[in-house]
Write an enzyme that holds these catalytic residues in place. Structure first.
Site, PDB file in Angstrom:
ATOM      1  N   SER A 152      -6.077   3.683  -6.122  1.00 53.20           N
ATOM      2  CA  SER A 152      -5.542   4.102  -4.933  1.00 53.20           C
ATOM      3  C   SER A 152      -6.003   5.870  -4.936  1.00 53.20           C
ATOM      4  O   SER A 152      -6.122   6.642  -4.098  1.00 53.20           O
ATOM      5  CB  SER A 152      -4.345   3.943  -4.618  1.00 53.20           C
ATOM      6  OG  SER A 152      -4.301   2.803  -3.917  1.00 53.20           O
ATOM      7  N   HIS A 177       0.694  -1.297   0.066  1.00 49.89           N
ATOM      8  CA  HIS A 177       0.093   0.102  -0.196  1.00 49.89           C
ATOM      9  C   HIS A 177       0.779   1.311  -0.089  1.00 49.89           C
ATOM     10  O   HIS A 177       1.898   1.426   0.484  1.00 49.89           O
ATOM     11  CB  HIS A 177      -0.712  -0.112   1.206  1.00 49.89           C
ATOM     12  CG  HIS A 177      -2.024  -1.061   1.017  1.00 49.89           C
ATOM     13  ND1 HIS A 177      -3.313  -0.513   0.837  1.00 49.89           N
ATOM     14  CD2 HIS A 177      -2.030  -2.203   1.407  1.00 49.89           C
ATOM     15  CE1 HIS A 177      -4.112  -1.648   0.603  1.00 49.89           C
ATOM     16  NE2 HIS A 177      -3.441  -2.758   0.900  1.00 49.89           N
ATOM     17  N   ILE A 213      -5.499   2.716   5.721  1.00 44.84           N
ATOM     18  CA  ILE A 213      -7.027   2.809   6.241  1.00 44.84           C
ATOM     19  C   ILE A 213      -7.841   2.942   5.130  1.00 44.84           C
ATOM     20  O   ILE A 213      -7.369   3.228   3.977  1.00 44.84           O
ATOM     21  CB  ILE A 213      -7.022   4.268   6.952  1.00 44.84           C
ATOM     22  CG1 ILE A 213      -8.311   4.293   7.720  1.00 44.84           C
ATOM     23  CG2 ILE A 213      -6.911   5.433   6.091  1.00 44.84           C
ATOM     24  CD1 ILE A 213      -8.531   5.534   8.577  1.00 44.84           C
ATOM     25  N   CYS A 214      -9.132   2.595   5.112  1.00 52.58           N
ATOM     26  CA  CYS A 214      -9.858   2.530   3.979  1.00 52.58           C
ATOM     27  C   CYS A 214     -10.316   3.929   3.703  1.00 52.58           C
ATOM     28  O   CYS A 214     -11.194   4.693   4.371  1.00 52.58           O
ATOM     29  CB  CYS A 214     -11.304   1.700   4.280  1.00 52.58           C
ATOM     30  SG  CYS A 214     -12.406   1.594   2.733  1.00 52.58           S
ATOM     31  N   ALA A 215      -9.650   4.717   2.882  1.00 51.00           N
ATOM     32  CA  ALA A 215      -9.947   6.115   2.548  1.00 51.00           C
ATOM     33  C   ALA A 215     -11.342   6.384   2.159  1.00 51.00           C
ATOM     34  O   ALA A 215     -11.812   7.662   2.527  1.00 51.00           O
ATOM     35  CB  ALA A 215      -8.599   6.706   1.720  1.00 51.00           C
ATOM     36  N   GLN A 267      -7.755   8.061  -2.658  1.00 51.86           N
ATOM     37  CA  GLN A 267      -7.283   9.210  -2.003  1.00 51.86           C
ATOM     38  C   GLN A 267      -7.995  10.617  -2.174  1.00 51.86           C
ATOM     39  O   GLN A 267      -8.117  11.426  -1.552  1.00 51.86           O
ATOM     40  CB  GLN A 267      -5.754   9.146  -2.072  1.00 51.86           C
ATOM     41  CG  GLN A 267      -5.179   8.139  -1.389  1.00 51.86           C
ATOM     42  CD  GLN A 267      -3.599   8.374  -1.440  1.00 51.86           C
ATOM     43  OE1 GLN A 267      -3.147   9.442  -0.991  1.00 51.86           O
ATOM     44  NE2 GLN A 267      -2.800   7.267  -1.393  1.00 51.86           N
ATOM     45  N   GLU A 316      -8.123   7.486  -7.098  1.00 46.07           N
ATOM     46  CA  GLU A 316      -9.716   7.647  -6.851  1.00 46.07           C
ATOM     47  C   GLU A 316      -9.944   7.686  -5.008  1.00 46.07           C
ATOM     48  O   GLU A 316     -10.870   8.526  -4.851  1.00 46.07           O
ATOM     49  CB  GLU A 316     -10.430   6.662  -7.545  1.00 46.07           C
ATOM     50  CG  GLU A 316     -10.449   6.704  -8.789  1.00 46.07           C
ATOM     51  CD  GLU A 316     -11.119   5.794  -9.748  1.00 46.07           C
ATOM     52  OE1 GLU A 316     -11.729   4.692  -9.082  1.00 46.07           O
ATOM     53  OE2 GLU A 316     -11.140   5.730 -10.875  1.00 46.07           O
TER      54      GLU A 316
END
Length: 174
Positions: free
Chosen positions: A84, A67, A121-123, A88, A86
């Site tokens: 990632s 990650h 973390i699940c952004a 973020q 999208e």
């Protein structure tokens, strides 16, 4: 895309389509392909979760190391995966001011120094304020607890990515 379409995918198509549901870990989709036919999306998710849980602690940490840092070098240089980028962006990590970027860099560095893997973390389920707060709080955890929390976040990311692929019918490169 219905489950019969998923089950009809060749190995190569399946890995291409689902290869990034766990960030930069196509080995996971490769490993679960042999469990076809899947009953439904929940069945696919269960096989991914089972695979992840079967890994040693170092294997789980390997997944975490795939990650990118949030608001980190990959974002700044444009080398994030599409997913990632999208995620973020949705969390507001692409609109940080210079002070926020410095804070994220400092916290990410402290985190990686303490745990040996990036903060995950699940952004999509958080905003930038939540991310900064949780990153600061999770720095207080011990390594084993943090590894398990991070793996739970990986599973959330994976679930959202799976749903995005299957339920929206995205068939890129097929």
């Amino acid at each position: 895309m219905d489950i019969s379409t998923v089950n009809a995918l060749t190995y190569e198509e399946f890995v291409e389509l689902f290869g990034n549901v766990v960030e930069k870990c196509p080995i996971i989709s490769a490993a679960i392909w042999s469990h076809r036919p899947f009953k439904d999306l929940t069945d696919i998710e269960a096989h991914i979760t089972e695979f992840i849980h079967s890994l040693s602690d170092s294997g789980k940490e390997g997944i975490l190391r795939c990650h990118p840092d949030l608001a980190g070098r990959d974002l700044q240089s444009g080398t994030l995966t599409r997913e990632s980028r999208e995620e973020q962006s949705q969390a507001g990590m692409t609109t940080l001011d210079s002070a926020e970027i410095l804070l994220m860099h400092r916290l990410n560095s402290e985190y990686k120094e303490r745990f040996g893997f990036p903060f995950v973390i699940c952004a999509r389920l958080n905003n930038k304020a939540d991310i900064v707060r949780l990153l600061s709080e999770r720095l207080k955890n011990d390594r084993a607890a943090e590894r398990e929390l991070a793996i739970e976040e990986v599973k959330k990311i994976c679930s959202l990515r799976l749903h995005n692929i299957v339920l929206s019918g995205i068939q890129t490169k097929l």
